[in-house]
Design a protein around this motif. Structure first.
Motif, PDB file in Angstrom:
ATOM      1  N   ASN A  62      55.299  75.102 -47.082  1.00 22.95           N
ATOM      2  CA  ASN A  62      56.114  76.314 -46.930  1.00 22.95           C
ATOM      3  C   ASN A  62      56.426  76.595 -45.462  1.00 22.95           C
ATOM      4  N   SER A  85      62.433  69.062 -42.900  1.00 25.08           N
ATOM      5  CA  SER A  85      62.319  68.401 -44.194  1.00 25.08           C
ATOM      6  C   SER A  85      61.053  67.557 -44.229  1.00 25.08           C
ATOM      7  N   LYS A 142      59.078  74.186 -44.262  1.00 24.31           N
ATOM      8  CA  LYS A 142      60.377  74.564 -44.809  1.00 24.31           C
ATOM      9  C   LYS A 142      60.955  75.755 -44.056  1.00 24.31           C
ATOM     10  N   LYS A 143      60.114  76.748 -43.770  1.00 27.86           N
ATOM     11  CA  LYS A 143      60.590  77.928 -43.049  1.00 27.86           C
ATOM     12  C   LYS A 143      60.959  77.591 -41.602  1.00 27.86           C
TER      13      LYS A 143
END
Length: 233
Positions: A205, A213, A208-209
């Protein structure tokens, strides 16, 4: 710019490796002093006050882990373990005891010098003023500790409390591999069957934030099977 202000202690009993690493580091501008046993390593560490230690574990008088324990009892200088032991448990044990990095023999000369540069750079980054001033910067990543605010390329990243705690913990030990167990204990205070999976989900997470990738180079590196490290290299 010369690196010769940095003093490095090599503790290695194999003369050919000791000579090779010495020549490699001196060619890169570092001051080097060598020890061939744990006892002489302790004496030179206390008198020489190096900025970094390269430590073999298979020493003739005692296990290098004992010397690592001695160093960590008095100092937070970077320690890079250079060992023929390839077992994952040995690597985790050394990192849990406070080693900053673990390089297995045989090793590439360019890789070793790069790891030395990275360890010194990241240690200096944490030691100078960032933590005391309440601000940490690593490339495009900025952490403001008092406000618990994280930005990447000046864009604020909305993290959960747990995600922020993980990022802050890694930044406080920038350049050092923190094992899964160390991170889990610091963040949750306990370790159960699902702890590593829970940590991995939070890391995914965070990546991603941050806008990265899977597999793409990020501020946080995964040492597979061992733990995570925040690094700008």
């Amino acid at each position: 710019m010369s690196n010769n202000k940095y003093k490095i202690l090599i503790v290695e009993d194999e003369e050919n490796i000791r000579s090779f690493v010495t020549a490699l580091l001196e060619a890169s501008g570092y001051q080097v002093v060598c020890a061939s046993s744990a006892k002489s390593g302790e004496m030179l560490f206390s008198s020489y006050l190096p900025e970094l230690v390269i430590l073999d574990l298979g020493l003739p008088d005692k296990d290098g882990m004992e010397l690592l324990r001695y160093i960590r009892g008095t100092s937070s200088v970077p320690v890079i373990v250079l060992s023929a032991r390839t077992d994952e448990n040995d690597k985790v044990a050394a990192l849990d005891m406070g080693a900053n990095d673990y390089v297995t023999k045989p090793f590439g000369s360019a890789e070793l010098v790069a790891r030395v540069r990275s360890a010194l750079r990241n240690f200096r980054r944490v030691s100078d003023s960032e933590l005391s001033s309440g601000r940490f910067e690593l490339g495009a990543l900025t952490i403001d500790y008092p406000s618990r605010r994280v930005t990447v390329n000046e864009v604020e990243i909305k993290l959960t409390q747990t995600e922020y705690n993980i990022v802050a913990l890694l930044s406080e030990h920038c350049g050092k591999v923190l094992t899964y167990s160390v991170i889990i204990s610091a963040i949750w205070g306990y370790n159960d069957y699902n702890s590593i999976k829970k940590l991995q989900v939070n890391m995914a997470n965070i990546r991603k934030k941050f806008g990265f990738s899977p597999g793409e180079k990020c501020f946080i590196e995964n040492e597979l099977g061992v733990g995570y490290r925040m690094s700008g290299s």
